[in-house]
Design a protein around this motif. Structure first.
Motif, short mmCIF file in Angstrom:
data_model
loop_
_atom_site.label_atom_id
_atom_site.label_comp_id
_atom_site.label_asym_id
_atom_site.label_seq_id
_atom_site.Cartn_x
_atom_site.Cartn_y
_atom_site.Cartn_z
N ARG A 274 43.77 50.00 46.75
CA ARG A 274 42.39 50.14 46.27
C ARG A 274 42.10 51.57 45.85
O ARG A 274 41.51 51.83 44.79
CB ARG A 274 41.40 49.68 47.34
N GLN A 275 42.51 52.53 46.69
CA GLN A 275 42.22 53.93 46.36
C GLN A 275 43.00 54.39 45.13
O GLN A 275 42.51 55.17 44.32
CB GLN A 275 42.54 54.84 47.56
N CYS A 276 44.23 53.88 45.00
CA CYS A 276 45.02 54.23 43.82
C CYS A 276 44.37 53.67 42.56
O CYS A 276 44.26 54.37 41.55
CB CYS A 276 46.45 53.69 43.98
N ALA A 277 43.92 52.41 42.62
CA ALA A 277 43.26 51.81 41.47
C ALA A 277 41.96 52.53 41.14
O ALA A 277 41.51 52.54 39.99
CB ALA A 277 43.00 50.33 41.73
N GLY A 278 41.33 53.14 42.15
CA GLY A 278 40.10 53.88 41.94
C GLY A 278 40.31 55.26 41.36
O GLY A 278 39.33 55.99 41.16
N GLY A 279 41.57 55.67 41.16
CA GLY A 279 41.85 56.94 40.52
C GLY A 279 42.25 58.07 41.45
O GLY A 279 42.36 59.22 41.01
N ALA A 280 42.47 57.79 42.72
CA ALA A 280 42.86 58.84 43.66
C ALA A 280 44.23 59.41 43.29
O ALA A 280 45.12 58.67 42.87
CB ALA A 280 42.88 58.32 45.09
N SER A 281 44.42 60.71 43.46
CA SER A 281 45.69 61.35 43.15
C SER A 281 46.66 61.19 44.32
O SER A 281 46.26 60.84 45.44
CB SER A 281 45.46 62.84 42.87
N VAL A 282 47.92 61.48 44.04
CA VAL A 282 48.93 61.41 45.09
C VAL A 282 48.61 62.40 46.20
O VAL A 282 48.76 62.11 47.39
CB VAL A 282 50.33 61.68 44.51
N GLY A 304 53.64 47.75 44.17
CA GLY A 304 53.27 47.50 42.78
C GLY A 304 51.85 47.89 42.46
O GLY A 304 51.14 47.16 41.75
N ALA A 305 51.41 49.03 42.97
CA ALA A 305 50.02 49.45 42.78
C ALA A 305 49.75 49.85 41.33
O ALA A 305 50.67 50.18 40.56
CB ALA A 305 49.72 50.62 43.71
N ASP A 306 48.48 49.82 40.97
CA ASP A 306 48.02 50.23 39.64
C ASP A 306 47.15 51.47 39.79
O ASP A 306 46.38 51.60 40.75
CB ASP A 306 47.22 49.12 38.95
N GLY A 307 47.25 52.38 38.79
CA GLY A 307 46.43 53.58 38.81
C GLY A 307 47.24 54.79 38.40
O GLY A 307 48.48 54.74 38.30
N PRO A 308 46.57 55.92 38.17
CA PRO A 308 47.27 57.13 37.74
C PRO A 308 48.36 57.58 38.72
O PRO A 308 49.42 58.03 38.30
CB PRO A 308 46.15 58.17 37.63
#
Length: 318
Positions: A274-282, A304-308
């Motif tokens: 969820r946080q990755c899809a919300g745009g959180a950085s590594v 298989g996460a989605d996001g930057p």
């Protein structure tokens, strides 16, 4: 010393210790490529990673070095840690294990080592259903350079005579005597009982009493000074095992990343996605979940996460 401490297979799965901390916290892990091509006919040739081009991480760590030095495709040779060497040489851990036939018993294996006068002596041995033993012995110095190597195949029945022959090459020594049925006098039994109170090493006792380790073990059982494992288990309820104490290296890692090497829960993975899809950085995910950036990238790829952040993780694999 610089070690290869983690690698990524063709499916994108990380193996080894990708969270390993560098001796110098300011150092970034180095990345390279290793095409793993074991010698045909050796046990390593059956490794599930044989023939793969692996992405590897290497740097100066406190992890225990293994007996083998690997040469990267881009040049440079580095000693792998024991854990990485075991994963590459044997189908264990998360590697895909080839299915065995039902009529084919599993192949026992042994890996052991000792350090003497600044040198590491490592032994790898496997046996097949026909009673053949394949051994690989390497001797390395403090810099990880291989100083000697001995490998070959023999029958299990030849081990004892061969050990006597090798022992005889030591100047001033004689081969240990054969004593498959050691006869114990009352005086010897009493002396063994007294010595066992201060000397628990079966090898040292076998040398002192000029017999085999098994002779020492059987006599101690007969004297009821030790108990066989099967006897200890009979009639005893299972005892709760205390939680293992983290190693000093892991304790040091958790000073920087509180959840280093901890198992991921389903809730954590869902929150990570969820946080990755919300745009959180590594970097932000690393701080939130108390894990290294490499561990975050590895988990993003696995779920298989989605996001930057997931896109960046995929780019780092290329």
């Amino acid at each position: 010393m610089t070690h290869i401490y983690a690698f990524q297979d063709n499916s994108g799965q990380w193996h080894g210790d990708p969270d390993a901390a560098s001796v110098n916290s300011a150092d970034k892990p180095s990345r390279g490529w290793l095409t793993y091509q074991p010698v045909p006919g050796t046990p390593e040739a059956t490794s599930p990673f044989a023939g793969q081009t692996l992405a590897v991480l290497y740097g100066v760590t406190e992890l225990e070095p293994g007996p083998v030095i690997y040469q990267l495709d881009s040049g440079g040779s580095f000693q792998a840690t024991w854990y990485v060497h075991t994963l590459l040489a044997t189908p264990v851990g998360s590697a895909v294990i080839p299915p065995q036939r039902r009529d084919q018993p599993p192949t026992p294996s042994l890996e052991t080592s000792l350090t003497h006068h600044g040198r590491l002596y490592a032994l790898t041995a496997t046996t097949d259903a026909n009673g053949h033993l394949t051994t690989d012995i390497t001797v390395t110095d403090n810099d990880g350079e291989i100083q000697a190597e001995l490998r070959g195949t023999l029958n299990l029945t030849d081990l004892h005579p061969l050990a006597r022959l090798l022992h005889a090459t030591i100047p001033g020594s004689a081969p240990p005597s054969d004593s498959y049925e050691r006869t114990w006098s009352p005086a010897d039994s009493t002396r063994l009982a007294d010595r066992f109170r201060t000397q628990r090493d079966f090898g040292a006792l076998a040398q002192e009493f000029n017999c085999r380790r098994n002779d020492i073990y059987r006599r101690l059982l007969e004297l009821e000074l030790i108990t066989a494992p099967a006897q200890r288990r009979q009639g005893r309820p299972p005892q709760p095992q205390p939680a293992p104490t983290p190693s000093p290296v892991l304790q040091q890692r958790r000073l920087q990343h509180s959840n280093s090497h901890a198992r991921w829960s389903e809730q954590e993975e869902a929150q990570l996605a969820r946080q990755c899809a919300g745009g959180a950085s590594v970097t932000q995910l690393s701080q939130d979940f108390g894990r290294s950036e490499l561990a975050i990238e590895s988990r993003l790829l696995k779920i298989g996460a989605d996001g930057p952040a997931a896109d960046q993780a995929r780019l780092n694999v290329l």
